[in-house]
Design a protein around this motif. Structure first.
Motif, short mmCIF file in Angstrom:
data_model
loop_
_atom_site.label_atom_id
_atom_site.label_comp_id
_atom_site.label_asym_id
_atom_site.label_seq_id
_atom_site.Cartn_x
_atom_site.Cartn_y
_atom_site.Cartn_z
N TYR A 1 0.84 -1.20 0.00
CA TYR A 1 0.00 0.00 0.00
C TYR A 1 0.88 1.25 0.00
CZ TYR A 1 1.10 1.10 4.85
OH TYR A 1 1.77 1.46 5.99
N GLU B 1 2.67 5.02 -1.06
CA GLU B 1 3.54 5.49 -2.14
C GLU B 1 4.41 4.37 -2.70
OE1 GLU B 1 5.92 8.79 -0.96
OE2 GLU B 1 4.21 10.12 -0.60
N GLY C 1 3.67 1.19 -2.74
CA GLY C 1 2.89 0.00 -3.05
C GLY C 1 3.22 -0.63 -4.40
N GLU C 2 3.28 0.20 -5.44
CA GLU C 2 3.54 -0.33 -6.78
C GLU C 2 4.96 -0.89 -6.89
OE1 GLU C 2 3.25 1.15 -11.47
OE2 GLU C 2 2.72 2.50 -9.82
N GLN D 1 -2.00 -5.08 -4.43
CA GLN D 1 -1.75 -3.68 -4.06
C GLN D 1 -3.07 -2.98 -3.77
OE1 GLN D 1 0.11 -1.34 -7.13
NE2 GLN D 1 0.02 0.55 -5.94
N VAL D 2 -3.08 -2.20 -2.68
CA VAL D 2 -4.23 -1.37 -2.35
C VAL D 2 -3.75 0.06 -2.12
CG1 VAL D 2 -5.55 -3.29 -1.38
CG2 VAL D 2 -4.07 -1.94 0.11
N THR D 3 -4.68 0.97 -1.87
CA THR D 3 -4.30 2.39 -1.82
C THR D 3 -3.70 2.81 -0.48
OG1 THR D 3 -6.57 2.94 -1.18
CG2 THR D 3 -6.00 3.06 -3.52
N ASP D 4 -4.29 2.35 0.63
CA ASP D 4 -3.88 2.88 1.93
C ASP D 4 -3.91 1.79 2.98
OD1 ASP D 4 -6.60 2.55 2.51
OD2 ASP D 4 -7.05 4.66 2.17
N SER E 1 -7.34 0.13 3.75
CA SER E 1 -7.69 -0.87 2.74
C SER E 1 -6.85 -2.13 2.90
CB SER E 1 -7.50 -0.29 1.33
OG SER E 1 -8.27 0.87 1.14
N ASP F 1 4.15 9.13 4.15
CA ASP F 1 3.18 9.37 3.07
C ASP F 1 1.78 9.62 3.62
OD1 ASP F 1 2.97 6.73 3.94
OD2 ASP F 1 2.26 6.01 2.00
N ARG F 2 1.55 9.18 4.86
CA ARG F 2 0.22 9.34 5.44
C ARG F 2 0.27 9.74 6.93
NH1 ARG F 2 -5.03 6.95 5.47
NH2 ARG F 2 -6.13 8.09 7.12
#
Length: 488
Positions: free
Chosen positions: A416, A418, A420-421, A435-438, A441, A466-467
């Motif tokens: 998840y 920044e 994540g990818e 992969q998820v966003t946050d 999730s 990032d969060r």
């Protein structure tokens, strides 16, 4: 609009939104070449960064008679709240920008989040302004012994173990530094309430060593060295050099306690004047040595059975040995050292058992901000693992995890944030991955993938920025999500 009294005894000034400062005539810079004669009284001190360490340094400088001005480019609520806190102590500040006022200074105290190659730092140096970090500044105002702990992993756990071990009739330990309590805050407490038995146990990061001049611990403890913070330091050599600045002022009456099982660390610490005291879980003839079932003293006396040590895992055994070795140098008895080994159960956010929900165990390892910590975590678990990785990458190559994932019980990976990818691409088809966003999730996805008997492990391998403002906030958020599950 309010008014404040500044350092100028005659003039006071209007506060403009986001900016609280009086004007003062520039004096000569402070000479910081000799620690014994440094005097900040009536000098202008700029504090860059109004987080925990910046606020604490500002209050200490103010107490020592300096005219303090704080500056932080952030306008976040916590920073603004900290500025108001300083205002209540008659300390001027600005938020939301760095104005030219920051250069009207005899000394800068810089927060660890500001790198040495930042534009404002370069400009301050061009103007001849002395720059120190918060750890360095606080160390000017105490002569109490310091045990400074650093390394890529295990710092926080080792500091907490040391703090419990270094308690006796003659010694009272206080933790501080990178673990969340600024050294400046502790030193100010000492100035107000002197204590001849005081020993500081400091967790030190590489960031905090970028601006040191006189800092000199009684004991420097190195847990290990592995790639970390390369996004900040650029190269591994630079990272190691920052770690070694912790011992640059140590002499023959000080001690470097180091993990001799780490070949890179063993090579790095060579050539210093201080006395070397190694520890090891593999080698004999140490202060404390390990056989198959016991830890033994140098004289051969059994200290404790390995099965009686409360914290599981080889990495925690190494942390225990490092702390015990340093405690022994401080005169702590073997009986008290073994007692702490039996009773110490760990620290928050480091392989912390949160709850078991519908047969699934949830573990918070938010403090795992690098790959070595993730490796340690997954290798310590013997049940199927749903691993949550992600956040802001610090320059790590997640392909290095592959052999450890394949040899561990990791069955699923959820990435998840920044990174994540990047993580998903690095893991490939080694295990089932998504992969998820946050983080929210990620936890929901983990809940759907896990079966009774599994472990859901948050061990991000990344910074939280990032969060979240720090790994503690990330861990608390993870735990709150898990606790919501227990109520449904």
């Amino acid at each position: 609009m309010a008014r404040i009294q500044g350092c100028d005894p005659v003039l006071d000034h209007w506060i403009t939104p986001g900016s609280f400062f009086p004007h003062n005539i520039q004096d000569s810079m402070i000479d910081i070449s000799n620690r014994k004669i440094i005097d900040v009284r009536d000098k202008k001190v700029t504090v860059i960064g109004l987080g925990l360490s910046g606020v604490a340094a500002a209050k200490l400088a103010n107490h020592m008679g300096a005219c303090v001005f704080g500056s932080d480019p952030s306008s976040e609520f916590q920073v603004s709240d900290n500025a108001l806190d300083l205002l209540h102590h008659h300390i001027a500040s600005e938020t939301g920008l760095h104005s030219e006022k920051i250069y009207d200074a005899d000394l800068w105290i810089i927060s660890p989040g500001v790198p040495k190659d930042a534009d404002i730092v370069i400009k301050a140096r061009e103007k001849g302004i002395p720059i120190v970090g918060e750890i360095e500044f606080a160390s000017w105002y105490t002569d109490s012994p310091i045990i400074a702990v650093t390394g890529s992993n295990g710092k926080t756990t080792t500091v907490h173990i040391l703090s419990e071990m270094c308690q006796s009739e003659d010694i009272q330990s206080l933790m501080g530094g990178n673990m969340g309590i600024p050294f400046s805050e502790r030193v100010l407490e000492e100035i107000k309430n002197p204590n001849s038995k005081l020993v500081y146990i400091l967790e030190i990061s590489s960031f905090q060593m970028e601006f040191v001049h006189h800092f000199c611990p009684k004991i420097a403890l190195y847990t290990n060295i592995s790639p970390d913070h390369l996004d900040r330091h650029g190269t591994m050599d630079e990272y190691v050099n920052m770690k070694l600045k912790m011992v640059k002022n140590m002499g023959k009456n000080e001690f470097i306690v180091f993990n001799t099982d780490d070949p890179q660390l063993q090579l790095a610490v060579k050539g210093h004047e201080a006395q070397f005291v190694p520890f090891s879980i593999m080698r004999p003839e140490m202060t404390y040595s390990l056989d198959s079932n016991h830890l033994n003293t140098l004289s051969g006396k059994q200290l404790i059975a390995v099965n009686d040590i409360s914290l599981p895992g080889k990495h925690n055994l190494s942390n225990m040995l490092g702390a015990a070795t340093a405690s022994h140098l401080m005169g702590i008895s073997d009986d008290h050292i073994s007692h702490v080994m039996r009773t110490f159960t760990g620290v928050e956010h480091r392989l912390e058992n949160v709850a078991t929900v519908k047969g699934v165990e949830y573990i918070n390892d938010s403090k795992a901000t690098n790959l070595d910590s993730v490796m340690v975590a997954i290798e310590s678990l013997n049940k199927p693992v749903v691993l949550i990785l992600g956040g802001r990458n610090k320059g790590a190559d997640f392909r290095l995890l592959l052999p450890h994932i394949k040899s561990s019980h990791v069955r699923d990976i959820i990435s998840y944030g920044e990174a994540g990818e990047h993580i998903l691409a690095a893991i490939g088809d080694a295990v089932r991955s998504v992969q998820v966003t946050d983080l929210n999730s990620a936890v929901r996805m983990a809940q759907s993938l896990a079966a009774p008997g599994d472990i859901v492990l948050l061990s991000p391998g990344c910074a939280s920025f990032d969060r979240f403002s720090n790994f503690e906030k990330r861990g608390e958020f993870f735990k709150s999500l898990v606790m919501e599950m227990t109520n449904t």
